[in-house]
Design an enzyme around this catalytic site. Structure first.
Site, short mmCIF file in Angstrom:
data_model
loop_
_atom_site.label_atom_id
_atom_site.label_comp_id
_atom_site.label_asym_id
_atom_site.label_seq_id
_atom_site.Cartn_x
_atom_site.Cartn_y
_atom_site.Cartn_z
N ASP A 320 -8.83 -13.85 -20.87
CA ASP A 320 -8.68 -14.94 -21.17
C ASP A 320 -8.38 -15.05 -22.73
O ASP A 320 -8.10 -16.32 -23.40
CB ASP A 320 -10.35 -15.66 -21.15
CG ASP A 320 -10.66 -16.06 -19.84
OD1 ASP A 320 -9.74 -16.34 -18.96
OD2 ASP A 320 -11.79 -16.19 -19.42
N ARG A 351 0.50 -18.83 -18.49
CA ARG A 351 0.13 -18.48 -20.01
C ARG A 351 1.24 -17.43 -20.69
O ARG A 351 1.53 -17.63 -21.74
CB ARG A 351 -1.48 -17.94 -20.18
CG ARG A 351 -2.28 -19.04 -19.81
CD ARG A 351 -3.79 -18.48 -20.26
NE ARG A 351 -4.69 -19.76 -20.24
CZ ARG A 351 -6.06 -19.51 -20.12
NH1 ARG A 351 -6.39 -18.60 -20.02
NH2 ARG A 351 -6.64 -20.77 -20.07
N ARG A 392 -6.74 -23.08 -23.73
CA ARG A 392 -6.52 -21.83 -24.75
C ARG A 392 -5.21 -21.85 -25.43
O ARG A 392 -5.10 -21.30 -26.36
CB ARG A 392 -6.83 -20.73 -23.82
CG ARG A 392 -8.46 -20.55 -23.23
CD ARG A 392 -8.87 -19.31 -22.95
NE ARG A 392 -9.95 -19.39 -22.15
CZ ARG A 392 -11.17 -19.18 -22.41
NH1 ARG A 392 -11.38 -19.69 -23.85
NH2 ARG A 392 -12.26 -19.52 -21.45
C1 S3P Z 1 -14.14 -16.41 -14.86
C2 S3P Z 1 -13.37 -15.18 -14.46
C3 S3P Z 1 -12.02 -15.13 -14.95
C4 S3P Z 1 -11.79 -15.87 -16.25
C5 S3P Z 1 -12.04 -17.32 -16.12
C6 S3P Z 1 -13.77 -17.34 -15.75
C7 S3P Z 1 -15.52 -16.31 -14.37
O1 S3P Z 1 -11.10 -15.81 -13.93
O2 S3P Z 1 -10.25 -16.24 -16.75
O3 S3P Z 1 -12.09 -17.99 -17.22
O4 S3P Z 1 -16.40 -17.08 -14.90
O5 S3P Z 1 -15.81 -15.83 -13.23
P1 S3P Z 1 -10.58 -14.69 -12.85
O6 S3P Z 1 -11.72 -14.45 -11.74
O7 S3P Z 1 -9.29 -15.47 -12.01
O8 S3P Z 1 -9.83 -13.42 -13.19
#
Ligand code: S3P
EC number: 2.5.1.19
Length: 441
Positions: A320, A351, A392
């Protein structure tokens, strides 16, 4: 400008100084309210993120029959209904902008005895759901999606789920968590293996709620048929929100900033390693544990940054943080290379494309690649940049503007409230030049 659209005006402020507490962790807040809802007894959450994403999840659980009180800012008292106590709601359940909300709830709802429909906003409605639908269908869930892949998700009443041993093709905590939450309702042992370890909050929180779960980096296992017992959860400050200040104080000369009690789960702090490799001056003061998570105060001082090749192994640990990293790279000396990060194309926006375009609009030198970018550090000017409604991107570009030579207008920033309500006021109090733009007539 469309009615109701919120733009920001950003320009260099002063050196960043003082002490800040950023809001609670989004990932932990989602999971706390979900497990609190399914637990037996009353769970208390402190430090809950008062963001639109996490509130949307709480509102969905309330519609499914869970009494959730909010006795104060960041506080929730959840009257858990037990694993089989949810009841179906009339009409669609709105996850808003939240991929975490939709994917985790898909897993949780797959095992219920009633039908549900999950919907989201325009951005969420473009995000891939096949990655959770596939394994959930293998467990026996009946889920329909637009074109097999996109929201809305129609989840049919379950006839009983069967555990699976799942090798996830993608390093995604959301996919892992969806399968584990469905696994609570499945016969047998559910196992998830990841191509690279991802954040383990679901596993840790299941354990905190008393569910037997075995996990190690890259792997998790649990059996269906146990119970969740209510507990107290203290949510740490969100590292991903702190990240914008880590970069800002690194790039603004004279800065010296302290960030209080930031969650330091190693699966989240990849940006620290990347920034340090770039020459950042960040000191960690461990501050014990909060809700089973290590927390630390982070002191960050201005430093001259230089470009690096970001190790691909770090990518999931800072997934992120790339918008913030791109800004650090655009203001560093030399070249930064990002690769192995194609997942960034399916976040709240693409992004890679959004950050390349935004930095280019200010004169930055960024070349997009299919799975990353090559960023050449230099000077940034003023101009107008598009956030694509991605929280973001908006916050990262507010950081970039602190070193721009002219004013930066950042469009469509309302979604910052999904993860970081109060960002503008907090950033301005630390020294950012940042304010909401007056509405255009
Ligand atoms: C998250 C997992 C990530 C992250 C998201 C929050 C989570 O996503 O980018 O902001 O809380 O499990 P992905 O599982 O798609 O990588």
């Amino acid at each position: 400008m469309s009615p109701g659209r919120l733009d920001w005006l950003a320009a260099p402020g002063r050196a960043l100084a003082g002490e800040l507490a950023v809001p609670g962790d989004k990932s932990v807040s989602h999971r706390a309210v979900m497990l609190g809802a399914l637990a037996e007894g009353v769970s208390e959450i402190a430090g809950f993120l008062e963001g639109e994403d996490t509130r949307a999840t709480a509102a969905i659980l309330a519609r499914l029959g869970v009494r959730i009180e909010a006795p104060g800012d960041g506080l929730r008292r959840i009257h858990g209904v037990g694993l089989h106590g949810l009841r179906g709601a009339d009409g669609p359940l709105d996850c808003g902008n939240s991929g975490t909300g939709m994917r985790l709830l898909a897993g949780l709802l797959a095992g219920q005895a009633f039908d549900s429909t999950l919907v989201g906003d325009a951005s969420l409605s473009r995000r891939p759901m096949g990655r959770v639908i596939g394994p959930l269908q293998r467990m026996g869930a009946r889920i329909e999606a637009a074109g097999g892949e996109l929201p809305p998700l129609r989840i049919h009443a379950s006839n009983g789920l069967q555990a699976i041993d799942f090798k996830s093709p993608v390093a995604s905590a959301q996919v892992k968590s969806a399968v584990l939450l469905a696994g609570l309702y499945a016969r047998g042992e559910t196992a998830v293996h990841e191509p690279h370890p991802t954040r383990d909050y679901t596993e840790r929180m299941l354990a905190a709620f008393g569910w037997p779960v075995r996990f190690a980096p890259g792997e998790a296992r649990l059996e269906g048929g146990h119970r969740l017992r209510a507990t107290r959860v203290q949510v740490p400050a969100d590292f991903s929100s702190a990240a914008f200040f880590l970069v800002a104080a690194s790039v603004v000369p004279g800065s010296d900033l302290m960030l209080r009690r930031v969650g330091m789960n190693p699966r989240r702090t990849g940006l620290l390693a990347a920034l340090r490799a770039m020459g950042a001056d960040i000191t960690e003061f461990p501050a014990g544990e909060q809700g089973g998570e290590p927390v630390a105060d982070l002191r960050v001082r201005h430093a001259r940054l230089h470009g690096i090749a970001v190790p691909e192994a770090l990518v999931p640990d800072m997934i992120d943080e790339f918008p913030a990293l791109f800004v650090a790279a655009a203001l560093a000396e030399g070249e930064t290379r990002v690769s192995g990060a194609a997942e960034l194309r399916v976040k709240e926006s693409d992004r890679l494309a959004a950050m390349a375009a935004a930095l280019q609009a200010l004169g930055g030198q960024v070349a997009e690649t299919p799975d990353g970018a090559i960023i050449r550090g230099g000077r940034l000017g003023g101009g107008e940049v598009h956030s694509h409604g991605d929280h973001r991107i908006a916050m990262a570009m507010a950081v970039a503007a602190q070193r721009a030579t002219g004013e930066v207008r950042i469009t469509d920033c309302a979604n910052v409230a999904t993860s970081f309500p109060g960002f503008v006021a907090l950033a301005a109090s630390a020294g950012f030049g940042l304010q909401p733009a007056p509405a255009l007539g």
